[in-house]
Enzyme design. Structure first.
Site, PDB file in Angstrom:
ATOM      1  N   SER A 152      -4.767   6.773   8.331  1.00 26.90           N
ATOM      2  CA  SER A 152      -3.385   6.957   8.791  1.00 26.90           C
ATOM      3  C   SER A 152      -3.072   6.100  10.017  1.00 26.90           C
ATOM      4  O   SER A 152      -3.845   6.080  10.986  1.00 26.90           O
ATOM      5  CB  SER A 152      -3.173   8.432   9.143  1.00 26.90           C
ATOM      6  OG  SER A 152      -1.845   8.658   9.534  1.00 26.90           O
TER       7      SER A 152
ATOM      8  N   SER B 150      -4.652   8.668   5.297  1.00 26.38           N
ATOM      9  CA  SER B 150      -3.197   8.558   5.232  1.00 26.38           C
ATOM     10  C   SER B 150      -2.521   9.924   5.155  1.00 26.38           C
ATOM     11  O   SER B 150      -3.013  10.828   4.464  1.00 26.38           O
ATOM     12  CB  SER B 150      -2.819   7.755   3.985  1.00 26.38           C
ATOM     13  OG  SER B 150      -1.444   7.901   3.713  1.00 26.38           O
ATOM     14  N   SER B 151      -1.398  10.070   5.836  1.00 25.56           N
ATOM     15  CA  SER B 151      -0.668  11.353   5.786  1.00 25.56           C
ATOM     16  C   SER B 151      -0.169  11.652   4.368  1.00 25.56           C
ATOM     17  O   SER B 151       0.173  12.798   4.065  1.00 25.56           O
ATOM     18  CB  SER B 151       0.487  11.331   6.772  1.00 25.56           C
ATOM     19  OG  SER B 151       1.333  10.239   6.510  1.00 25.56           O
ATOM     20  N   ASP B 152      -0.133  10.647   3.516  1.00 22.84           N
ATOM     21  CA  ASP B 152       0.301  10.861   2.129  1.00 22.84           C
ATOM     22  C   ASP B 152      -0.862  11.141   1.174  1.00 22.84           C
ATOM     23  O   ASP B 152      -0.681  11.122  -0.053  1.00 22.84           O
ATOM     24  CB  ASP B 152       1.073   9.618   1.633  1.00 22.84           C
ATOM     25  CG  ASP B 152       2.341   9.386   2.443  1.00 22.84           C
ATOM     26  OD1 ASP B 152       3.129  10.340   2.573  1.00 22.84           O
ATOM     27  OD2 ASP B 152       2.535   8.267   2.941  1.00 22.84           O
TER      28      ASP B 152
ATOM     29  N   HIS C 183       1.856   3.259  -2.172  1.00 25.28           N
ATOM     30  CA  HIS C 183       3.122   3.748  -1.630  1.00 25.28           C
ATOM     31  C   HIS C 183       3.592   2.755  -0.574  1.00 25.28           C
ATOM     32  O   HIS C 183       2.811   2.336   0.274  1.00 25.28           O
ATOM     33  CB  HIS C 183       2.921   5.125  -1.009  1.00 25.28           C
ATOM     34  CG  HIS C 183       4.088   5.606  -0.205  1.00 25.28           C
ATOM     35  ND1 HIS C 183       5.366   5.664  -0.719  1.00 25.28           N
ATOM     36  CD2 HIS C 183       4.186   6.042   1.085  1.00 25.28           C
ATOM     37  CE1 HIS C 183       6.194   6.131   0.210  1.00 25.28           C
ATOM     38  NE2 HIS C 183       5.507   6.361   1.309  1.00 25.28           N
TER      39      HIS C 183
ATOM     40  N   HIS D  84       7.299   1.220   1.826  1.00 24.11           N
ATOM     41  CA  HIS D  84       8.706   1.358   2.201  1.00 24.11           C
ATOM     42  C   HIS D  84       9.401   0.003   2.017  1.00 24.11           C
ATOM     43  O   HIS D  84      10.181  -0.425   2.876  1.00 24.11           O
ATOM     44  CB  HIS D  84       8.848   1.862   3.645  1.00 24.11           C
ATOM     45  CG  HIS D  84       8.525   3.314   3.808  1.00 24.11           C
ATOM     46  ND1 HIS D  84       9.394   4.221   4.351  1.00 24.11           N
ATOM     47  CD2 HIS D  84       7.415   4.018   3.468  1.00 24.11           C
ATOM     48  CE1 HIS D  84       8.839   5.432   4.367  1.00 24.11           C
ATOM     49  NE2 HIS D  84       7.630   5.324   3.847  1.00 24.11           N
TER      50      HIS D  84
ATOM     51  N   ASP E 189       9.506  -6.767 -19.249  1.00 30.43           N
ATOM     52  CA  ASP E 189       8.132  -7.279 -19.346  1.00 30.43           C
ATOM     53  C   ASP E 189       7.134  -6.250 -18.830  1.00 30.43           C
ATOM     54  O   ASP E 189       5.928  -6.364 -19.082  1.00 30.43           O
ATOM     55  CB  ASP E 189       7.984  -8.574 -18.523  1.00 30.43           C
ATOM     56  CG  ASP E 189       8.545  -9.791 -19.260  1.00 30.43           C
ATOM     57  OD1 ASP E 189       8.640  -9.766 -20.490  1.00 30.43           O
ATOM     58  OD2 ASP E 189       8.895 -10.780 -18.567  1.00 30.43           O
TER      59      ASP E 189
ATOM     60  N   HIS F  45      13.351   8.617   0.062  1.00 35.40           N
ATOM     61  CA  HIS F  45      12.079   8.251   0.671  1.00 35.40           C
ATOM     62  C   HIS F  45      11.706   6.817   0.277  1.00 35.40           C
ATOM     63  O   HIS F  45      12.049   5.886   1.004  1.00 35.40           O
ATOM     64  CB  HIS F  45      11.026   9.286   0.259  1.00 35.40           C
ATOM     65  CG  HIS F  45       9.706   9.133   0.949  1.00 35.40           C
ATOM     66  ND1 HIS F  45       8.758  10.127   0.986  1.00 35.40           N
ATOM     67  CD2 HIS F  45       9.162   8.092   1.605  1.00 35.40           C
ATOM     68  CE1 HIS F  45       7.700   9.695   1.656  1.00 35.40           C
ATOM     69  NE2 HIS F  45       7.926   8.474   2.037  1.00 35.40           N
TER      70      HIS F  45
ATOM     71  N   TYR G 115       0.901 -12.411 -24.970  1.00 35.31           N
ATOM     72  CA  TYR G 115       1.033 -12.944 -23.618  1.00 35.31           C
ATOM     73  C   TYR G 115      -0.327 -12.899 -22.929  1.00 35.31           C
ATOM     74  O   TYR G 115      -1.085 -11.953 -23.095  1.00 35.31           O
ATOM     75  CB  TYR G 115       2.046 -12.108 -22.824  1.00 35.31           C
ATOM     76  CG  TYR G 115       2.301 -12.625 -21.434  1.00 35.31           C
ATOM     77  CD1 TYR G 115       3.362 -13.493 -21.172  1.00 35.31           C
ATOM     78  CD2 TYR G 115       1.475 -12.264 -20.374  1.00 35.31           C
ATOM     79  CE1 TYR G 115       3.591 -13.969 -19.888  1.00 35.31           C
ATOM     80  CE2 TYR G 115       1.697 -12.741 -19.087  1.00 35.31           C
ATOM     81  CZ  TYR G 115       2.752 -13.598 -18.859  1.00 35.31           C
ATOM     82  OH  TYR G 115       2.978 -14.087 -17.589  1.00 35.31           O
TER      83      TYR G 115
END
Lengths: 233, 233, 233, 233
Positions: free
Chosen positions: B47, B76-78, B97, B99, B122, B173, B231
């Protein structure tokens, strides 16, 4: 004999160079200061000196009444605003001013930046206030000193705490940010710019986007800044 | 004695550094994890540690019930959101995650990102879902754990497969993305940001832009991901 | 024998390279010139030469009647516009022309850029004028020479001083800027681009954003450019 | 024994790397080819190979009927579109396809890019056409081959010359550009992206911005491309 303010000048120099590295300024459109409360003085960028040639020893030392204490150069033209903030907000250790693009756009639009998301709430719980332009006689008078008054009046009228909301927009001008030291003031300037861009885009996608709800504001702010904070080391 | 999780920590470290290199984060606003299913643990960013000083040995090892298995640092706080996803979606190997600007703007606008073109098709055949904000009591409670529930509930309600739609927006968020490993989770975070910017611009140019038609969605998705995919190498 | 214009060519070369470093041009879409009033000549970028291979000795020397005085290369296709401005505006020392993105967008929109804030007022006190497109016969005739006339006519009609307003947009084309030397012309081109982006964003946030009030325009312009200026060293 | 196509592969490799350097692609979202008309073959990027690890010897040689002539790797999934264009447009030497942001946004908006200014007219005299999406049976059939037909049909319907208008948008997909060689195809891809951004911004500032008038279109195009062209060396 080396200056007794050597390390304060270096802190101030590093913070000013960060403005540039973080893309918050072009040319000389910005300045950062760092305070020494024990000595009642602060270090600030000299006026109009390009970042490419700025050196730590160019930093000017000024007291809270705007007297130059040390330095060959003229201090930033915004020095009196910094001095006023240091004098009246006793716990801040650094102040930064920029003309960063999205922050200025909101200031020119004369709009508070609404709190739309957790990126914002991770740093403050209120909209980012935009202080209205001053009365003409205050502009024609001691302008930069009065800009300090304008900021503090804006916080009083809106009932804001400078310790929780560490940033403001001056209508038609641009942002000021502050914090426990110069590096934090620069950090808050960058956060403001990021949040300003996100809020701009949010309203372009959805002009009726709702403000963040109170429970999410408190949760995100408190997990970083509350008494039971669990973010960081 | 070297950690038995050394290579997992390195995978996780490299993926976190990629977030930064791909301009998906400023400061510490993001985190990536990498799972080891055999051992029932995952590696995650500590974190609030800046990318400039992050080292592979700072990475924390956590189990699916959020117990720290190895590491001196707070994860991490998540972390609980990552744990919940790993526990319930059994084939994913990495979670990211961020931002990132355009992804957050859509999340703050509380809008799904419509599938407007082949860049989107795609990678997935559905709009990119935006999960609505949680109820207040869930926010005030075990917030990060409940964010995991919020994501999985959103997929259930919309009838989406986490193996085909590897990304989501959390309303107000920001984005989460996942994939077969941590590198793919980061890749999907970048694809989401690129698609979010293109969709934003599309609606600015033509507010009535139509969604991509079904035949083009299937053609583009299947030529990369279908049983007769042609592909890549 | 070295050219008597060696230092002028170097000044011109450096200014052209700055256009590139400041992200004001892609490929060869721009040019800068530097004048020597004593000799009645100016140095200008050769036409269509990429910045990556441009050398100081490629710079062409031209007189105010568009005769090549020195150089193997063809001068910029916009040379006659530069010559016309030097001939009629006797105190300018450098001229720059770019196709910078936001400046061009305003030119294509055929709109003056309103003075919305202090970033603008730090440099000029008027809106940034957009000259209307020329009459067809002037376009089909001596086009680049007539572009010079178009700029000066625009300033006459609007009652502007080229010494106070050092920039203009040509409708449907792009910006020209000038100043005491080539470096200042480039500086003004960058200021114009920054102000153009801020004004664009301002109107997106608030389509009714007011122009900056007169007292703030005078304060900011005069503290940098007035007789009692106190900005800079 | 070295490949007889060594220099063609190198030309193709360099052009593909330029896409990346010019910020026209992320990951593998783009491809460029270079033709050798004497041999009736072209060189093209292999499918899905990241730019960071691409090498000149990875480039694949294909004939106009999509047979692989040389190379261990699978060619770009868009190879049949390139082949169709080379077969039917006999003077082109290079083709480029990207998913550049602003170009894709216009394609997703299904709008031609109006000719608003001289940056556009310096390169072509028409709006940049956006081909409508194909009928479903053509998408489900020989898709990439049919994309070639779609482009050429669009040019026929609009009465455009592929030698004067060297770029197109495929509705809901993205841009193709071409030129006398691979480097020119990449150059045209960049010009398209720059013009697409400027046109986007122009309409945001003035939704009623007029198209460039005919006399300015002719003047700017002809001074670079007409029989009396005077731009460049």
């Amino acid at each position: 004999m080396p200056s007794k303010y050597k390390s304060l000048k270096e802190e101030c120099y590093e913070a000013n160079m960060q403005l540039n590295a973080l893309n918050l300024v072009v040319y000389t459109f910005g300045n950062v200061s760092a305070v020494d409360r024990a000595d009642g003085i602060f270090a600030i960028k000299p006026s109009g000196v390009p970042y490419e040639i700025l050196k730590p020893e160019d930093i000017v030392i000024v007291d809270f009444d705007n007297n130059i204490v040390e330095g060959d150069k003229r201090p930033s033209s915004d020095t009196k605003t910094h001095a006023y903030l240091y004098k009246h907000w006793e716990t801040i250790g650094g102040v930064a001013h920029t003309h960063a693009t999205y922050s200025v756009a909101w200031a020119q639009a004369q709009r508070d930046i609404p709190i739309f998301g957790t990126t914002h709430a991770d740093h403050l719980t209120t909209d980012i206030p935009c202080a209205p332009p001053m009365a003409d006689e205050l502009i024609r008078g001691n302008y930069e000193h009065n800009t300090g008054i304008q900021i503090i009046d804006c916080f009083k009228e809106k009932g804001l705490s400078y310790q929780e909301t560490e940033m403001v927009l001056i209508g038609n001008h641009g942002p000021f940010a502050w914090g426990k030291d110069a590096a934090k003031a620069v950090y808050n300037s960058k956060v403001l710019e990021v949040v300003a861009e996100m809020a701009y885009l949010t309203l372009q996608i959805n002009p009726n986007a709702p403000r963040l709800k109170e429970s999410l504001i408190r949760k995100h702010y408190d997990r970083k800044h509350g008494k039971d904070a669990y973010y960081g080391q």
